[in-house]
Design an enzyme around this catalytic site. Structure first.
Site, short mmCIF file in Angstrom:
data_model
loop_
_atom_site.label_atom_id
_atom_site.label_comp_id
_atom_site.label_asym_id
_atom_site.label_seq_id
_atom_site.Cartn_x
_atom_site.Cartn_y
_atom_site.Cartn_z
CG HIS A 162 -4.81 -1.31 3.70
ND1 HIS A 162 -5.63 -1.98 2.81
CD2 HIS A 162 -3.55 -1.65 3.35
CE1 HIS A 162 -4.91 -2.68 1.97
NE2 HIS A 162 -3.63 -2.50 2.27
CD GLU A 236 2.87 -3.84 0.96
OE1 GLU A 236 4.00 -3.90 1.50
OE2 GLU A 236 1.93 -4.62 1.21
#
Length: 355
Positions: A162, A236
């Site tokens: 990202h 994550e």
């Protein structure tokens, strides 16, 4: 995990080779293959070499418990402690196998008929065949596109990290906190989308559920006319109480845990998740995704640890890889996973689109 191992000798003693396979016990997925030529040896020596190679591969993959399955009654009975190891050529090999097994925790041994051990048997024979092939044939084979022996149509996985968030700016641990992209992060995502939209045949854009990954994924999906699919397994690492802290702050808050965490993938941050746990869920996510989109080109938008973990799985390397790899914001990596368990890494952390 399951380890299947085999060995063979053409002459007994004669030219000998071994093969080993590591599988996920729940899905049956092949996680690793090993094979090797060991020179002139007996069948039993080759069988032990296959066992050792399989146990080492399982250890590299982070296995805690292993079920070994072999068609060698002698090796299974000796390693189970029911038969004595009398032959001097067997004793050092058995000790080596026992040492690796101790690192794994619980290891069990089961005899299986040869027809249930075909993959390991094939690898052992390939090792012997490769050594027997004329040198000119080997040289020609090295120039073939599938030098790894991979078979079938691969699933091509483009891994995209990202864009920037406010925690990225200060280099703070950013795990499950749901932070949006900054203005620069949105620009980075736009540039990555412009680049990847030129790749032919992208069949899906799959993202972590966190906002920063979703925003990055949506930039590309909009250009391709696709919907963003969310997969929880791409989220994550949960950094627990270290969320939002810098490296120095986390080290000061929990010095002993932080020190061990930097070198041991089984250690969890306080109230968080270990890298071993991330490894298991990313492997499951990869299995789920390939089961649905096998043979296609996909873009997976995720975070540092899941991307590193998938590259580690493709390279079939140990956990130290996680501590030696750097990934930039919107860095692009590419791995291909084949139906027979092989994989190939084509690109790592390319940020040329930001230039």
């Amino acid at each position: 995990m399951i380890v299947e191992a085999d060995g063979g000798s053409r002459g007994n003693p004669g030219p000998a080779g071994y093969g080993a396979v590591v599988r996920d016990k729940l899905s049956g997925e092949t996680l690793a293959e090993r094979k090797g030529f060991i020179g002139v040896a007996t069948n039993n020596v080759a069988e032990y070499q296959g066992l050792i190679a399989g146990l080492r591969a399982a250890r590299e993959l982070g296995a805690e418990t292993v079920d070994v399955r072999m068609d060698s009654k002698l090796v299974v009975e000796q390693m189970s402690g029911r038969w004595k190891i009398k032959h001097p050529s067997m004793q050092p090999l058995a000790r080596e196998a026992q040492e690796v097994a101790r690192d794994l925790g619980r290891v069990t041994y089961e005899w299986i008929p040869r027809e249930r051990n075909k993959q390991a048997d094939r690898l052992a024979n390939e090792a012997m065949d490769d050594e027997a092939a004329p040198k000119t044939e080997k040289a020609e084979g090295a120039r073939q596109p599938h030098w790894s022996g991979a078979m079938g149509e691969p699933t091509r996985v483009i891994l995209l990290r990202h864009g920037q968030t406010r925690l990225s700016v200060d280099r703070r641990y950013s795990g499950r906190g749901d932070h949006p992209l900054t203005e620069l992060g949105l620009e980075q995502a736009e540039k990555a989308a412009a680049r990847l939209s030129k790749v032919d045949g992208i069949a899906g854009v799959i993202s972590s559920p966190l906002q920063r990954a979703q925003q990055t994924a949506r930039k590309l999906a909009d250009k391709l006319g696709l919907e963003v699919v969310t997969h929880q397994g791409l989220i994550e690492t949960d950094f627990g109480t270290w969320e939002g802290l810098t490296f120095a702050e986390a080290s000061e808050q929990d010095p002993e845990v932080h020190r061990r965490w930097l070198g041991d993938t089984s250690v969890k941050p306080p109230n968080g998740e270990s890298f071993d746990e991330v490894h298991a869920r990313v492997r499951k996510a990869r299995t789920d995704i390939i089961a649905k989109y096998g043979g296609k080109t996909l873009v997976l938008v995720s975070h540092v640890t899941p991307i590193k973990t998938m590259l580690r799985q493709a390279l079939d390397v140990g956990p130290q890889f996680l501590f030696r790899m750097h990934l930039d914001l919107t860095g692009v990596s590419i791995a291909e996973f084949y139906p027979d368990g092989h994989a190939s890494v084509k690109l790592v952390n390319d940020t040329s689109h930001l230039g």
